[in-house]
Design a protein around this motif. Structure first.
Motif, mmCIF file in Angstrom:
data_model
loop_
_atom_site.group_PDB
_atom_site.id
_atom_site.type_symbol
_atom_site.label_atom_id
_atom_site.label_comp_id
_atom_site.label_asym_id
_atom_site.label_seq_id
_atom_site.Cartn_x
_atom_site.Cartn_y
_atom_site.Cartn_z
ATOM 1 N N ASN A 1 0.823 -1.222 0.000
ATOM 2 C CA ASN A 1 0.000 0.000 0.000
ATOM 3 C C ASN A 1 0.853 1.267 0.000
ATOM 4 O O ASN A 1 0.365 2.347 0.342
ATOM 5 N N ASN A 2 2.109 1.160 -0.406
ATOM 6 C CA ASN A 2 3.005 2.304 -0.451
ATOM 7 C C ASN A 2 2.590 3.227 -1.586
ATOM 8 O O ASN A 2 2.490 2.804 -2.734
ATOM 9 N N SER A 3 2.362 4.497 -1.276
ATOM 10 C CA SER A 3 1.896 5.441 -2.297
ATOM 11 C C SER A 3 3.027 6.280 -2.883
ATOM 12 O O SER A 3 2.857 6.889 -3.931
ATOM 13 N N THR A 4 4.198 6.313 -2.232
ATOM 14 C CA THR A 4 5.277 7.174 -2.709
ATOM 15 C C THR A 4 6.279 6.433 -3.590
ATOM 16 O O THR A 4 7.005 7.064 -4.345
ATOM 17 N N SER B 1 6.301 8.344 3.618
ATOM 18 C CA SER B 1 4.840 8.322 3.539
ATOM 19 C C SER B 1 4.342 9.727 3.241
ATOM 20 O O SER B 1 5.076 10.708 3.346
ATOM 21 N N ARG B 2 3.087 9.806 2.868
ATOM 22 C CA ARG B 2 2.489 11.119 2.590
ATOM 23 C C ARG B 2 1.829 11.649 3.855
ATOM 24 O O ARG B 2 1.060 10.961 4.495
ATOM 25 N N ASN C 1 -0.581 15.540 2.307
ATOM 26 C CA ASN C 1 -0.426 15.531 0.856
ATOM 27 C C ASN C 1 0.981 15.892 0.400
ATOM 28 O O ASN C 1 1.192 16.317 -0.726
#
Length: 160
Positions: A141-144, A150-151, A154
């Motif tokens: 689930n890593n978004s970066t 992590s964010r 935003n």
């Protein structure tokens, strides 16, 4: 005259105290097997990383005969191979380190290639808990796209 207090032998490395030096409690180390005993019941191949049974004392004779020469242990849910000896489960990479160095690892053992079932000697290295945690995969689930980032609000921010 001061009273002399005897401190048990195991407390030299396992004392837990506060920042003023006052000992709060003693922690006993885990009862590890003697590496010489492990060498009598297990055979380790450094090139393949496989641990095989030589002889078992803790099971009936008819079971022990069937186990001689077979690969020891089973793979747990995290992918590591566990071997049960005398009713206690031991990680295969810890047993491999004890067989090669003839002493138990003080801190931890890390797999260089991140494959937990690959227990070849050239793939194992001693490490601290922090070093072992740095050698993890990126979460799904890593978004970066980077480990440890992590964010937050935003914007990317690191954990350190």
């Amino acid at each position: 005259m001061t009273k002399r207090v005897e401190i048990p032998a195991y407390t030299d490395r396992w004392m837990m105290g506060d920042r003023y030096g006052k000992i709060l409690k003693y922690r006993k180390p885990r009862n590890y097997l003697d590496p010489a005993y492990v060498q009598t019941i297990l055979r380790y191949a450094k090139t393949t990383g496989v641990l095989r049974w030589k002889y078992r004392i803790d099971v009936p004779v008819w079971v022990a005969r069937r186990l001689v020469g077979k690969q020891a242990g089973c793979v747990d849910s995290s992918g590591h191979r566990q071997i049960e000896i005398n009713g206690k489960a031991y990680m295969a990479h810890h047993l491999a380190s004890a067989l090669v160095t003839n002493k138990w690892p003080v801190q931890g053992i890390d797999h260089k290639n991140n494959k937990p079932d690959d227990n070849r000697w050239k793939n194992l290295r001693p490490c601290t808990s922090t070093q072992n945690k740095c050698n993890q995969k990126r979460y799904e689930n890593n978004s970066t796209g980077s480990k440890g980032v992590s964010r937050r609000w935003n914007r990317p921010s690191s954990f350190t």
